[in-house]
Design a protein around this motif. Sequence first.
Motif, PDB file in Angstrom:
ATOM      1  N   ARG A 236       0.816  -1.221   0.000  1.00  0.00           N
ATOM      2  CA  ARG A 236       0.000   0.000   0.000  1.00  0.00           C
ATOM      3  C   ARG A 236       0.845   1.265   0.000  1.00  0.00           C
ATOM      4  O   ARG A 236       0.343   2.348  -0.302  1.00  0.00           O
ATOM      5  CB  ARG A 236      -0.923   0.002   1.224  1.00  0.00           C
ATOM      6  CG  ARG A 236      -0.160   0.086   2.544  1.00  0.00           C
ATOM      7  CD  ARG A 236      -1.038  -0.157   3.758  1.00  0.00           C
ATOM      8  NE  ARG A 236      -2.033   0.880   3.930  1.00  0.00           N
ATOM      9  CZ  ARG A 236      -1.808   2.045   4.534  1.00  0.00           C
ATOM     10  NH1 ARG A 236      -0.581   2.334   4.989  1.00  0.00           N
ATOM     11  NH2 ARG A 236      -2.764   2.934   4.674  1.00  0.00           N
ATOM     12  N   ASN A 237       2.139   1.138   0.322  1.00  0.00           N
ATOM     13  CA  ASN A 237       3.045   2.294   0.383  1.00  0.00           C
ATOM     14  C   ASN A 237       3.855   2.478  -0.898  1.00  0.00           C
ATOM     15  O   ASN A 237       4.828   3.226  -0.920  1.00  0.00           O
ATOM     16  CB  ASN A 237       4.013   2.155   1.558  1.00  0.00           C
ATOM     17  CG  ASN A 237       3.324   2.187   2.900  1.00  0.00           C
ATOM     18  OD1 ASN A 237       2.781   1.175   3.341  1.00  0.00           O
ATOM     19  ND2 ASN A 237       3.331   3.335   3.548  1.00  0.00           N
TER      20      ASN A 237
ATOM     21  N   LYS B  48      -3.979  -0.429  -5.555  1.00  0.00           N
ATOM     22  CA  LYS B  48      -3.218  -1.145  -4.533  1.00  0.00           C
ATOM     23  C   LYS B  48      -2.433  -0.211  -3.617  1.00  0.00           C
ATOM     24  O   LYS B  48      -1.748  -0.671  -2.696  1.00  0.00           O
ATOM     25  CB  LYS B  48      -2.277  -2.160  -5.194  1.00  0.00           C
ATOM     26  CG  LYS B  48      -3.015  -3.256  -5.957  1.00  0.00           C
ATOM     27  CD  LYS B  48      -2.068  -4.300  -6.500  1.00  0.00           C
ATOM     28  CE  LYS B  48      -2.844  -5.398  -7.244  1.00  0.00           C
ATOM     29  NZ  LYS B  48      -1.941  -6.450  -7.770  1.00  0.00           N
ATOM     30  N   THR B  49      -2.505   1.089  -3.883  1.00  0.00           N
ATOM     31  CA  THR B  49      -1.830   2.088  -3.064  1.00  0.00           C
ATOM     32  C   THR B  49      -2.848   2.749  -2.135  1.00  0.00           C
ATOM     33  O   THR B  49      -3.969   3.049  -2.561  1.00  0.00           O
ATOM     34  CB  THR B  49      -1.166   3.159  -3.952  1.00  0.00           C
ATOM     35  OG1 THR B  49      -0.300   2.519  -4.895  1.00  0.00           O
ATOM     36  CG2 THR B  49      -0.350   4.142  -3.117  1.00  0.00           C
ATOM     37  N   ALA B  50      -2.454   2.994  -0.892  1.00  0.00           N
ATOM     38  CA  ALA B  50      -3.361   3.608   0.078  1.00  0.00           C
ATOM     39  C   ALA B  50      -3.882   4.935  -0.456  1.00  0.00           C
ATOM     40  O   ALA B  50      -3.123   5.733  -1.022  1.00  0.00           O
ATOM     41  CB  ALA B  50      -2.644   3.821   1.407  1.00  0.00           C
TER      42      ALA B  50
END
Length: 283
Positions: free
Chosen positions: A110-111, A146-148
Motif C-alpha cells: 500500500r506504500n 493497490k496504493t493507500a
Amino acid sequence: MQTVYIIGVGLIGGSLAIDIKKQRPDIIIYGIDNNAHHINEALERGIIDKKASIEAIEKADLVILATPVDTAVMLLPMLLDRISDFGLIVDVGSTKSSICKIVASHSKRRNFLAIHPIAGTEFSGPKAAVPNLFHQKTTIICEIEKTAATLQEKALNLFATIGMRVRYMHPESHDKHIAYMSHLSHISAFMLGKTVIEKEKNERDIFDMAGSGFESTVRLAKSSPAMWTPIFKQNKDNVIDTLHDYISNLSRFKSLLENDDFDGIYKEMDETNYIKTILSGIQ
C-alpha cells in the motif's frame, strides 16, 4: 509533505527535484546515489538540498526511485521494509510488470505507487537534469488501487503541481504499448548508428554529411546502455514482438525497392504520413 528522498539523481530524478523545488520550496530534497560524483554534482548545482543514505528513508514523506530498472527491482522490497506507514515510494522506470510483481505480496504494498513519466532526453547524470521536463507530459500510473488512498493523494497532488497529466494503465498493457512507442525507437536508433559506423569508416564523412534528418533519427543512440539493457531484458517478450513487426515492414520496403514498385513505396509512405495527424491532434 516536508521531505522527498530521490534515489538516483540523474536526468529523471534530478529533473523531478528541480521542478519540486521550484513549486514547493518548503520541501527538503535529499539525494541518494551510489555514484559519489553524481551526488556532489547534484549538490553543487542545487538540484538537491542534502545527501543521505538509504537507512534514512524511514523519515521520508516521499521516496522517488529513479535508478535503472534492474536496480529498482532489487531495491524496492528493501525500501518498503524501511519506509514508515505514512511514507510513499514511487518508481519512475519505463517497465512496470516486473516491479509490480516483485512487491505484490509485500506487507507494505500500500506504500508503493508504480509510475512512468513519459518524458526524457538522450542524456544522463545530474548535468542532464532540466526544469519543466514534465510540464504537460503524461505520467502512466499502474495499479493505483493497490496504493493507500491518502498516499495516492499525496503523489497526485505533487504531480499536478509540476504540470503532469495522469493516465491509468495495467502494468502488462503499459509494457506492451511502451515497447512500440519507446523501446523500439531506441533499438532503431542504436542499430542505425551501428550500421553507419560499420559502413562509413571515415568519421569526418559521418560528421560532414550527417544532416538534421540523420541527427534526429539517431539521437537516441546517445542514450545510456547501462539504463537501456535492463529495460530490454525486463520487457524482452514485448520487444521481440515489436521487432518482428518492424523487421517485417523493413523487409516489405526492401522487396518493393527490389521490384521497382515505386507506386507501392509511395503508397506506404503516404499512408504512414497519417502519423503526423495523430501526433498533432492529441492534446
